[in-house]
Design an enzyme around this catalytic site. Structure first.
Site, PDB file in Angstrom:
ATOM      1  N   CYS A 167      71.341  36.074  51.784  1.00 50.99           N
ATOM      2  CA  CYS A 167      71.329  37.363  52.471  1.00 50.99           C
ATOM      3  C   CYS A 167      69.899  37.910  52.523  1.00 50.99           C
ATOM      4  O   CYS A 167      69.041  37.383  53.223  1.00 50.99           O
ATOM      5  CB  CYS A 167      72.306  38.315  51.761  1.00 50.99           C
ATOM      6  SG  CYS A 167      72.426  39.986  52.446  1.00 50.99           S
ATOM      7  N   ASP A 213      80.225  36.169  60.770  1.00 51.92           N
ATOM      8  CA  ASP A 213      79.114  36.831  60.097  1.00 51.92           C
ATOM      9  C   ASP A 213      78.512  37.869  61.027  1.00 51.92           C
ATOM     10  O   ASP A 213      77.849  37.529  62.015  1.00 51.92           O
ATOM     11  CB  ASP A 213      78.059  35.795  59.683  1.00 51.92           C
ATOM     12  CG  ASP A 213      77.013  36.369  58.742  1.00 51.92           C
ATOM     13  OD1 ASP A 213      76.823  37.594  58.732  1.00 51.92           O
ATOM     14  OD2 ASP A 213      76.374  35.584  58.024  1.00 51.92           O
ATOM     15  N   HIS A 245      80.396  36.828  55.920  1.00 46.44           N
ATOM     16  CA  HIS A 245      79.117  37.040  55.250  1.00 46.44           C
ATOM     17  C   HIS A 245      79.328  37.247  53.746  1.00 46.44           C
ATOM     18  O   HIS A 245      80.210  37.982  53.331  1.00 46.44           O
ATOM     19  CB  HIS A 245      78.425  38.278  55.836  1.00 46.44           C
ATOM     20  CG  HIS A 245      77.042  38.486  55.326  1.00 46.44           C
ATOM     21  ND1 HIS A 245      75.937  37.980  55.966  1.00 46.44           N
ATOM     22  CD2 HIS A 245      76.587  39.137  54.228  1.00 46.44           C
ATOM     23  CE1 HIS A 245      74.856  38.311  55.283  1.00 46.44           C
ATOM     24  NE2 HIS A 245      75.220  39.009  54.229  1.00 46.44           N
TER      25      HIS A 245
END
Length: 280
Positions: A167, A213, A245
């Site tokens: 991330c 995502d 995600h």
């Protein structure tokens, strides 16, 4: 934490002094948002220790003598910082023979500081953009310095380095891959990536991606791959059906499929590193 937690300062300058508004850049992988703050806290007892490297808290976990391959993984965490989840992933790299180090560029100010649990909303008035800008500026400037300090403290003439980011950590993987300081890199469910991040990489990159995502959707992912192909970069894409995600660092281990995806992501990243460092 209650809503009385102090909010980050509203500083929209990067470390170079330039304004950094989200609208200034065309992101392929969007900035962190609500999808990055959710997830499952994983159970387990990390076995590493926290050390200060250039005044940055760093989780350090060493492989066993029998498995040690002499190489180093540099780990750049998601918005949860050096959480229990991150430490357990770092332990996984150590199990594979790597000395693994996780940089806490949030320095005690991860998103979890502003929430009692993963289900809590962020405090009313929390300035996500200011929080993000503050930590992006610090990480962008200090990741190279921290990596150099790691090399000085833990490296030898034979040591090779790889890097992985989840991330928030993805841009720093690309930042390192644009140098000759690492031999390969990987990221999972990235944020904060622009086209330049892909055009600048000089070494092999693995992308571990979720089908669903919001931050790095199908169109953006395909554009990133087009860039890597056009620029003749060395890359590999993992794409996991049905997950979203955060799957690789914060997926639900009680869900058999999510657990499999998380474990396959880690296994694929380790295999990628082994290919470029150990087996080649």
């Amino acid at each position: 934490m209650s809503s009385k937690q102090p909010h980050p300062p509203s500083d929209n300058k990067t470390s170079s002094g330039l304004e950094m508004a989200d609208s200034d850049y065309k992101y392929l992988a969007k900035p962190p948002s609500a999808c990055c703050f959710a997830g499952t806290i994983h159970k387990g007892t990390p076995r590493g220790n926290v050390e200060e490297i250039l005044n940055v808290p760093t989780y350090v976990v060493k492989p066993s003598e029998e498995k040690a391959n002499g190489h180093v993984v540099l780990y750049f965490p998601d918005v949860w910082g050096i959480s229990n989840n991150a430490c357990l992933l770092l332990d996984g790299f150590a199990d594979a023979g790597y000395l693994a180090l996780g940089m806490d560029y949030f320095r005690g100010d991860p998103i979890s500081k502003y929430r009692l649990s993963k289900n809590d909303p962020l405090p009313e008035g929390f300035d996500q953009a200011a929080w993000r800008t503050k930590h992006v500026a610090f990480a962008t400037e200090n990741v190279p310095k921290w990596a150099a300090a790691v090399r000085e403290k833990f490296g030898s003439d034979k040591t090779k380095y790889v890097c992985v980011g989840y991330c928030f950590g993805a841009p720093y993987v690309c930042q390192m891959l644009a140098t000759d300081e690492v031999s390969a890199g990987a990221f999972a469910h990235p944020t904060l990536l622009r086209e330049e991040h892909f055009t600048s990489v000089k070494h092999p990159l693995l992308l571990s991606c979720a089908e669903h995502d919001h931050a790095f959707d199908t169109e953006a992912r395909r554009k990133a791959i087009d860039i890597l192909q056009r620029e003749k970069k060395v890359y590999h894409l993992q794409l996991f059906y049905g997950v979203s995600h955060g799957f690789a660092s914060k997926g639900d281990p009680d869900n058999p499929y999510q657990r499999w995806c998380k474990e396959q992501s880690l296994r694929g990243i380790i295999d990628w590193f082994d290919l470029w460092l150990v087996k080649s």
